[in-house]
Design a protein around this motif. Structure first.
Motif, PDB file in Angstrom:
ATOM      1  N   PRO A 193      -0.568   4.190  12.942  1.00  0.00           N
ATOM      2  CA  PRO A 193       0.517   3.120  11.612  1.00  0.00           C
ATOM      3  C   PRO A 193      -0.419   2.255  11.812  1.00  0.00           C
ATOM      4  N   SER A 194      -0.283   1.417  12.798  1.00  0.00           N
ATOM      5  CA  SER A 194      -1.059   0.065  12.836  1.00  0.00           C
ATOM      6  C   SER A 194      -2.621  -0.132  12.721  1.00  0.00           C
ATOM      7  N   SER A 195      -3.132   0.905  12.774  1.00  0.00           N
ATOM      8  CA  SER A 195      -4.959   1.154  12.862  1.00  0.00           C
ATOM      9  C   SER A 195      -4.872   1.018  10.629  1.00  0.00           C
ATOM     10  N   VAL A 196      -3.800   1.860  10.175  1.00  0.00           N
ATOM     11  CA  VAL A 196      -4.444   1.601   8.964  1.00  0.00           C
ATOM     12  C   VAL A 196      -3.910   1.026   8.565  1.00  0.00           C
ATOM     13  N   LEU A 197      -2.742   0.373   8.681  1.00  0.00           N
ATOM     14  CA  LEU A 197      -2.465  -0.896   7.839  1.00  0.00           C
ATOM     15  C   LEU A 197      -3.236  -2.268   8.542  1.00  0.00           C
ATOM     16  N   SER A 198      -3.603  -2.800   9.310  1.00  0.00           N
ATOM     17  CA  SER A 198      -5.380  -3.542  10.041  1.00  0.00           C
ATOM     18  C   SER A 198      -6.270  -3.263   9.265  1.00  0.00           C
ATOM     19  N   PHE A 199      -6.909  -2.356   8.601  1.00  0.00           N
ATOM     20  CA  PHE A 199      -8.016  -1.171   8.139  1.00  0.00           C
ATOM     21  C   PHE A 199      -7.377  -2.484   6.803  1.00  0.00           C
TER      22      PHE A 199
ATOM     23  N   VAL B 213      -4.945  -4.693   4.901  1.00  0.00           N
ATOM     24  CA  VAL B 213      -5.004  -6.645   5.611  1.00  0.00           C
ATOM     25  C   VAL B 213      -6.092  -6.973   5.312  1.00  0.00           C
ATOM     26  N   SER B 214      -7.262  -6.231   6.439  1.00  0.00           N
ATOM     27  CA  SER B 214      -8.572  -7.146   6.697  1.00  0.00           C
ATOM     28  C   SER B 214      -9.037  -7.670   5.531  1.00  0.00           C
ATOM     29  N   ARG B 215      -9.524  -6.261   4.840  1.00  0.00           N
ATOM     30  CA  ARG B 215      -9.969  -5.815   3.218  1.00  0.00           C
ATOM     31  C   ARG B 215      -9.524  -7.098   2.318  1.00  0.00           C
ATOM     32  N   TRP B 216      -8.134  -6.954   2.488  1.00  0.00           N
ATOM     33  CA  TRP B 216      -6.877  -7.772   1.777  1.00  0.00           C
ATOM     34  C   TRP B 216      -7.580  -9.229   2.281  1.00  0.00           C
ATOM     35  N   TRP B 217      -7.596  -9.362   3.296  1.00  0.00           N
ATOM     36  CA  TRP B 217      -7.584 -10.630   4.169  1.00  0.00           C
ATOM     37  C   TRP B 217      -9.099 -11.119   3.450  1.00  0.00           C
ATOM     38  N   ALA B 218     -10.275 -10.577   3.816  1.00  0.00           N
ATOM     39  CA  ALA B 218     -11.326 -10.827   3.490  1.00  0.00           C
ATOM     40  C   ALA B 218     -11.549 -11.384   1.920  1.00  0.00           C
ATOM     41  N   GLU B 219     -11.151 -10.487   1.198  1.00  0.00           N
ATOM     42  CA  GLU B 219     -11.011 -11.144  -0.203  1.00  0.00           C
ATOM     43  C   GLU B 219     -10.426 -12.281  -0.665  1.00  0.00           C
ATOM     44  N   ARG B 220      -9.283 -12.530  -0.077  1.00  0.00           N
ATOM     45  CA  ARG B 220      -8.381 -13.543  -0.266  1.00  0.00           C
ATOM     46  C   ARG B 220      -9.272 -14.980   0.876  1.00  0.00           C
ATOM     47  N   HIS B 221      -9.442 -14.629   1.310  1.00  0.00           N
ATOM     48  CA  HIS B 221     -10.654 -15.410   2.425  1.00  0.00           C
ATOM     49  C   HIS B 221      -9.927 -17.346   2.250  1.00  0.00           C
ATOM     50  N   GLY B 222      -9.185 -18.512   2.291  1.00  0.00           N
ATOM     51  CA  GLY B 222      -9.731 -19.317   1.838  1.00  0.00           C
ATOM     52  C   GLY B 222      -8.574 -19.852   1.562  1.00  0.00           C
TER      53      GLY B 222
END
Length: 171
Positions: free
Chosen positions: A84-90, A92-101
């Motif tokens: 579950p945490s791996s799927v969530l991390s995947f 969230v990391s995509r979301w984070w990369a799109e909104r970084h900064g």
């Protein structure tokens, strides 16, 4: 079936593992002791064994699962803790990369830091209480904490020191 209980419980816990599996130690300890699967000192011993083994900190989960339900319990506990945490991390990391900064990501980063520090501190307190049964244990823990704080030693030297003290029967 107890193995499915392990899968479900560790699956839920995995979603709270901000900062890694070690931040979940207080909740893990509460869960296994409350369920009657093992005592607090046995939990501390399994945690110490997992920390001594090479590999990620999450190994304690497999040891708990193995203790409770054998090989099936170990496998399902790790699956519950990692999937579950791996799927969530995947995602969230995509979301984070799109909104970084952005302002939101900066705010979230500032908010997660004290949360993680607090969870790690709670884990340390729990392990100290479970592992130290007398004044000598507390003194050794305090000495190791002081050395780790004031000196830039490799933690393996401190582990070796603890093994030496234990091996000589001083503690």
């Amino acid at each position: 079936m107890i193995a499915l209980t392990l899968l479900w419980r560790f699956g839920l816990l995995s979603l709270m593992a901000v900062g890694g599996a070690n931040v979940l130690l207080p909740e893990l300890q509460r869960l296994v002791v409350e369920q009657g699967w093992m005592g607090a000192s046995q939990f501390a011993e399994l945690f110490a064994l997992a920390q001594a083994a090479p590999g990620p900190n999450v190994l304690v989960v497999s040891l708990i699962g193995w203790h409770v339900a054998g090989v099936t319990g170990a496998l399902l506990s790790m699956l519950g803790m990692c999937l579950p945490s791996s799927v969530l991390s995947f995602y969230v990391s995509r979301w984070w990369a799109e909104r970084h900064g952005s302002e939101l990501t900066r705010l979230l980063a500032r908010a997660l830091l004290p949360l993680t520090v607090g969870l790690v501190g709670a884990s340390a307190c729990l392990l100290l209480q479970a592992a130290n049964r007398d004044a000598a244990g507390w003194a050794l823990s305090a000495a190791v904490a002081l050395i780790a704080w004031r000196r830039n030693w490799n933690p393996l030297w401190l582990l070796l020191l603890g093994a030496l003290v234990g091996g000589l029967g001083w503690l």
